[in-house]
Design a protein around this motif. Structure first.
Motif, short mmCIF file in Angstrom:
data_model
loop_
_atom_site.label_atom_id
_atom_site.label_comp_id
_atom_site.label_asym_id
_atom_site.label_seq_id
_atom_site.Cartn_x
_atom_site.Cartn_y
_atom_site.Cartn_z
N TRP A 270 14.87 -33.95 -9.35
CA TRP A 270 15.25 -34.60 -10.60
C TRP A 270 13.98 -35.03 -11.32
N LYS A 271 13.72 -34.46 -12.50
CA LYS A 271 12.47 -34.71 -13.23
C LYS A 271 12.45 -36.06 -13.94
N HIS A 272 13.53 -36.43 -14.56
CA HIS A 272 13.55 -37.63 -15.40
C HIS A 272 14.14 -38.82 -14.63
N ILE A 273 13.38 -39.28 -13.65
CA ILE A 273 13.83 -40.34 -12.76
C ILE A 273 14.07 -41.65 -13.51
N ASP B 201 19.58 -33.67 -16.61
CA ASP B 201 18.22 -34.12 -16.29
C ASP B 201 17.40 -34.04 -17.57
N LYS B 202 17.74 -34.93 -18.50
CA LYS B 202 17.16 -34.93 -19.84
C LYS B 202 16.94 -36.38 -20.23
N TYR C 164 21.72 -28.18 -21.32
CA TYR C 164 20.90 -28.93 -20.38
C TYR C 164 21.61 -29.29 -19.08
N LYS D 174 22.64 -40.95 -7.87
CA LYS D 174 21.38 -41.54 -8.29
C LYS D 174 21.66 -43.02 -8.51
N THR E 267 17.12 -41.58 -16.69
CA THR E 267 18.50 -41.16 -16.43
C THR E 267 19.11 -42.09 -15.38
N PHE F 167 23.21 -37.99 -13.81
CA PHE F 167 23.16 -37.15 -12.62
C PHE F 167 24.50 -36.48 -12.36
N ARG G 41 20.02 -28.40 -9.60
CA ARG G 41 18.61 -28.82 -9.58
C ARG G 41 18.37 -29.69 -8.36
N TYR H 202 15.51 -42.11 -6.81
CA TYR H 202 15.74 -40.68 -6.72
C TYR H 202 17.16 -40.41 -6.23
#
Length: 174
Positions: free
Chosen positions: A21-24, A37-38, A13, A135, A27, A32, A18, A141
């Protein structure tokens, strides 16, 4: 603590380039810096507090303050578990394409019996184009700007409010 994934799965992962960042909200700066990003819960409880992925003996997640040496030990335990080689470097040092740099900042609290205690930590990561990003906590973000809204050129010369620059590490997957 029980990990929900073994180290080889977690390593899969790590995504360093990237842009979005999808999982703001699940995480923090540590995730970061590691490129994870999990969702934290999908790894283990408090995974993004240094020492929990590597199951370090010196737990810091429920402490209001902890020693700087405990924090560093916990970071190295996590990196070892994730099979990431680490070396302390100058932040301006050139590194190979298969490596990345992270910078550690801490919030000083006090000295007691020659032990330095801190109350918080923060991480930055350098992208392959030389941009430093971070982050801020769990709710923001990633950004390439410091607390004064200045683009971060080097971690040892930027301003992160209430934090002091401590060191830069070169990381590389083993």
């Amino acid at each position: 603590m029980i990990l929900n994934r073994n180290s080889s799965n977690i390593e899969e992962y790590i995504q360093l380039e990237r842009k979005i960042w999808k999982h703001i909200f699940t995480t923090n700066c540590y995730a970061f810096a590691l490129g994870l990003d999990k969702r934290e819960e999908s790894i283990c409880s408090c995974a993004y507090i240094p020492g929990n992925i590597g199951n370090s003996e010196s737990k810091i997640q429920f402490k209001h303050f902890f020693s700087y040496s405990n924090l560093v030990e916990n970071i190295f335990d996590d990196l070892d578990f994730l099979k990431i080689a680490v070396r302390r470097i100058n932040p301006r040092e050139q590194i190979d394409d298969d490596s990345w740099k992270i910078a550690l900042f801490t919030r000083f609290l006090a000295y007691e019996d020659y032990i330095e205690y801190i109350s918080d930590f923060h991480f930055l990561r350098e992208l392959s184009d030389g941009t430093w990003m971070h982050k801020e906590g769990w709710w923001k973000y990633p950004t390439c700007r410091d607390s004064k809204r200045v683009k971060i050129i080097s971690p040892d010369s930027c301003y992160i409010k209430n934090f002091d620059y401590r060191m830069t590490l070169k990381l590389r997957k083993k």
